[in-house]
Design a protein around this motif. Structure first.
Motif, PDB file in Angstrom:
ATOM      1  N   PHE A  16      38.574  67.101  69.848  1.00 40.73           N
ATOM      2  CA  PHE A  16      37.871  66.820  68.758  1.00 40.73           C
ATOM      3  C   PHE A  16      37.877  68.162  67.695  1.00 40.73           C
ATOM      4  CE2 PHE A  16      36.349  63.515  71.444  1.00 40.73           C
ATOM      5  CZ  PHE A  16      36.358  62.470  70.822  1.00 40.73           C
TER       6      PHE A  16
ATOM      7  N   SER B 250      44.357  62.582  72.513  1.00 36.10           N
ATOM      8  CA  SER B 250      43.948  62.082  73.938  1.00 36.10           C
ATOM      9  C   SER B 250      44.819  62.457  74.894  1.00 36.10           C
ATOM     10  CB  SER B 250      43.487  60.592  73.550  1.00 36.10           C
ATOM     11  OG  SER B 250      43.034  60.065  74.853  1.00 36.10           O
TER      12      SER B 250
ATOM     13  N   PRO C 294      39.357  61.489  67.096  1.00 41.18           N
ATOM     14  CA  PRO C 294      39.787  62.432  68.033  1.00 41.18           C
ATOM     15  C   PRO C 294      41.316  63.052  67.294  1.00 41.18           C
ATOM     16  CG  PRO C 294      39.320  60.329  69.219  1.00 41.18           C
ATOM     17  CD  PRO C 294      39.131  60.147  67.522  1.00 41.18           C
TER      18      PRO C 294
ATOM     19  N   THR D 127      39.974  64.109  76.124  1.00 48.36           N
ATOM     20  CA  THR D 127      39.895  64.017  74.488  1.00 48.36           C
ATOM     21  C   THR D 127      39.711  65.218  73.668  1.00 48.36           C
ATOM     22  OG1 THR D 127      39.026  61.757  75.006  1.00 48.36           O
ATOM     23  CG2 THR D 127      39.275  62.657  72.598  1.00 48.36           C
TER      24      THR D 127
END
Length: 141
Positions: free
Chosen positions: A117, A127, A124, A115
């Motif tokens: 960020f 992914s 997020p 993931t």
């Protein structure tokens, strides 16, 4: 894989150096890598958003480091398949951090989730799920 070995792995990859990637953490089967915001990586000049290819490279590198840090290592690793779902654009001006986990190791294939960020850790940017081929290094049985 020790933090020092993981850092050597990142430092040895020309694309990781060019993108400014930095190892944040590494543990058994997991890795977190940070890529700072860099105007050279902008994919949309109007918004200042980082190009998805740079995010993809970050995720792929974090996944590779997670596989190499798995207790079954040391080994060589190569990406077989990596599916990335982009959920939103990263915020212009913010670093992107990718966290990856090697959750299953078969004889010659590793399975990884990741993931990515920006500063909003509850939302997020992307992914991913991937498979990586693994080969024991010479002398490793």
């Amino acid at each position: 894989m020790s933090n020092q070995v993981a850092q050597q792995f990142i430092s040895a990859l020309p694309h990781a150096r060019a993108l400014g990637m930095d190892l944040v953490t590494v543990q058994d089967g997991g890795a977190t890598i940070r890529m700072p915001y860099d105007p050279r990586l902008i994919g949309d000049a109007e918004t200042g958003v980082i190009h998805g290819g740079a995010v993809s490279a970050l995720i792929d590198t974090a996944c590779g480091a997670a596989v190499l840090s798995h207790p079954a290592g040391p080994m060589s690793v190569a990406t077989l398949d990596l599916r990335i779902d982009y959920m939103r654009s990263a915020v212009a001006g913010q670093a992107i951090v990718a966290t990856a986990e090697c959750y299953h190791m078969a004889n010659s294939v590793a399975f990884v989730r990741a993931t990515a960020f920006d500063d909003d850790m509850d939302n997020p940017v992307a992914s991913a799920a991937g498979t990586f081929t693994v080969t024991a290094l010479a002398g490793k049985s």
